[in-house]
Design a protein around this motif. Sequence first.
Motif, mmCIF file in Angstrom:
data_model
loop_
_atom_site.group_PDB
_atom_site.id
_atom_site.type_symbol
_atom_site.label_atom_id
_atom_site.label_comp_id
_atom_site.label_asym_id
_atom_site.label_seq_id
_atom_site.Cartn_x
_atom_site.Cartn_y
_atom_site.Cartn_z
ATOM 1 N N ILE A 6 11.084 14.860 1.343
ATOM 2 C CA ILE A 6 11.327 13.740 0.431
ATOM 3 C C ILE A 6 12.407 14.217 -0.527
ATOM 4 O O ILE A 6 12.210 15.191 -1.259
ATOM 5 C CB ILE A 6 10.048 13.337 -0.328
ATOM 6 C CG1 ILE A 6 8.940 12.977 0.664
ATOM 7 C CG2 ILE A 6 10.328 12.179 -1.276
ATOM 8 C CD1 ILE A 6 7.577 12.822 0.030
ATOM 9 N N ASP A 7 13.572 13.553 -0.509
ATOM 10 C CA ASP A 7 14.725 14.057 -1.245
ATOM 11 C C ASP A 7 15.523 12.898 -1.830
ATOM 12 O O ASP A 7 15.816 11.920 -1.136
ATOM 13 C CB ASP A 7 15.597 14.871 -0.273
ATOM 14 C CG ASP A 7 16.849 15.428 -0.913
ATOM 15 O OD1 ASP A 7 16.831 15.732 -2.118
ATOM 16 O OD2 ASP A 7 17.856 15.548 -0.197
ATOM 17 N N THR A 19 1.802 9.189 1.123
ATOM 18 C CA THR A 19 0.659 10.076 1.327
ATOM 19 C C THR A 19 0.985 11.021 2.465
ATOM 20 O O THR A 19 1.376 10.577 3.545
ATOM 21 C CB THR A 19 -0.609 9.253 1.660
ATOM 22 O OG1 THR A 19 -0.851 8.340 0.575
ATOM 23 C CG2 THR A 19 -1.808 10.155 1.855
ATOM 24 N N VAL A 20 0.819 12.318 2.221
ATOM 25 C CA VAL A 20 1.144 13.344 3.200
ATOM 26 C C VAL A 20 -0.144 14.098 3.534
ATOM 27 O O VAL A 20 -0.683 14.805 2.689
ATOM 28 C CB VAL A 20 2.226 14.302 2.661
ATOM 29 C CG1 VAL A 20 2.606 15.331 3.721
ATOM 30 C CG2 VAL A 20 3.451 13.539 2.181
ATOM 31 N N ILE A 58 -0.291 14.786 -1.782
ATOM 32 C CA ILE A 58 -0.173 15.815 -0.736
ATOM 33 C C ILE A 58 -1.555 16.418 -0.518
ATOM 34 O O ILE A 58 -2.165 16.927 -1.464
ATOM 35 C CB ILE A 58 0.847 16.890 -1.149
ATOM 36 C CG1 ILE A 58 2.204 16.225 -1.383
ATOM 37 C CG2 ILE A 58 0.942 17.988 -0.121
ATOM 38 C CD1 ILE A 58 3.246 17.120 -1.981
ATOM 39 N N TYR A 59 -2.035 16.367 0.724
ATOM 40 C CA TYR A 59 -3.417 16.748 1.023
ATOM 41 C C TYR A 59 -3.497 17.744 2.168
ATOM 42 O O TYR A 59 -2.677 17.727 3.086
ATOM 43 C CB TYR A 59 -4.231 15.502 1.372
ATOM 44 C CG TYR A 59 -4.167 14.450 0.292
ATOM 45 C CD1 TYR A 59 -4.936 14.561 -0.852
ATOM 46 C CD2 TYR A 59 -3.278 13.385 0.386
ATOM 47 C CE1 TYR A 59 -4.863 13.611 -1.859
ATOM 48 C CE2 TYR A 59 -3.191 12.437 -0.617
ATOM 49 C CZ TYR A 59 -3.988 12.549 -1.740
ATOM 50 O OH TYR A 59 -3.900 11.630 -2.737
ATOM 51 N N SER A 62 0.808 -1.218 0.000
ATOM 52 C CA SER A 62 0.000 0.000 0.000
ATOM 53 C C SER A 62 0.843 1.271 0.000
ATOM 54 O O SER A 62 1.202 1.781 -1.057
ATOM 55 C CB SER A 62 -0.961 -0.023 1.192
ATOM 56 O OG SER A 62 -1.794 1.109 1.173
ATOM 57 N N SER A 63 1.146 1.795 1.196
ATOM 58 C CA SER A 63 1.761 3.123 1.235
ATOM 59 C C SER A 63 2.443 3.398 2.564
ATOM 60 O O SER A 63 2.273 2.675 3.537
ATOM 61 C CB SER A 63 0.700 4.194 1.002
ATOM 62 O OG SER A 63 -0.223 4.206 2.071
ATOM 63 N N ILE A 64 3.193 4.497 2.569
ATOM 64 C CA ILE A 64 3.656 5.124 3.798
ATOM 65 C C ILE A 64 2.818 6.384 3.921
ATOM 66 O O ILE A 64 2.868 7.256 3.049
ATOM 67 C CB ILE A 64 5.155 5.452 3.746
ATOM 68 C CG1 ILE A 64 5.978 4.176 3.540
ATOM 69 C CG2 ILE A 64 5.580 6.181 5.025
ATOM 70 C CD1 ILE A 64 7.457 4.416 3.314
ATOM 71 N N THR A 65 2.013 6.453 4.973
ATOM 72 C CA THR A 65 1.082 7.566 5.158
ATOM 73 C C THR A 65 1.521 8.403 6.343
ATOM 74 O O THR A 65 1.626 7.895 7.460
ATOM 75 C CB THR A 65 -0.353 7.033 5.385
ATOM 76 O OG1 THR A 65 -0.725 6.251 4.252
ATOM 77 C CG2 THR A 65 -1.331 8.175 5.586
#
Length: 184
Positions: free
Chosen positions: A164-165, A156-157, A179-180, A125-128
């Motif tokens: 994030i680099d 997801t932010v 980005i939310y 899924s994701s890193i939220t």
Amino acid sequence: LTSNPQFNITSPLFNTLGNGSNGIAIIEGNLSTNATLVKRDVGQIYNVAYIISNLTIMPNTTLTIGEGVVIKFANYYNGIIVNGALVSVGSVKSPIVFTSIKDDSKGGDTNGDGNTTVPTKGNWSSITFNSSNLDASNVIRNCILNYGGAYNSNITVNNCKVTIDSCRIEQLYYNAIGIYGSAS
């Protein structure tokens, strides 16, 4: 996550090959104490992968991931929810990897099935990241994220800050980054 076991990998009695999985499983749940994941050698497996199901980093808690660590997710609904802070800083020569358990190219054949399974988009899924009083500490630098984004963006932010680099985010089912709200 907070333990620091020492393995005697030179012992002829210590063999970790031929198991259902060749990795260190992180029991799903809530991390409420600061913890650090580092590269480990176990048996004949050098830099063994960590297998994460669902992990939530609780408020006022930081998970730090060291250079070169390989994190694998077993299923399409697996991921990390950050309600505290995640500090994941690799290097150009030794990036941190987040990928599918089916990805044998990173961390070896962790699921122990040879080349029977291959990774595909959306395997995890994701890193939220969610708003927290530690969100200024959130960083993902020199990381590789592959085969995620099963339900939404791979990173997801939500209403928080994340740096994030210098990352490679590839082979995703949906977006790389979402980005939310008041996120930055």
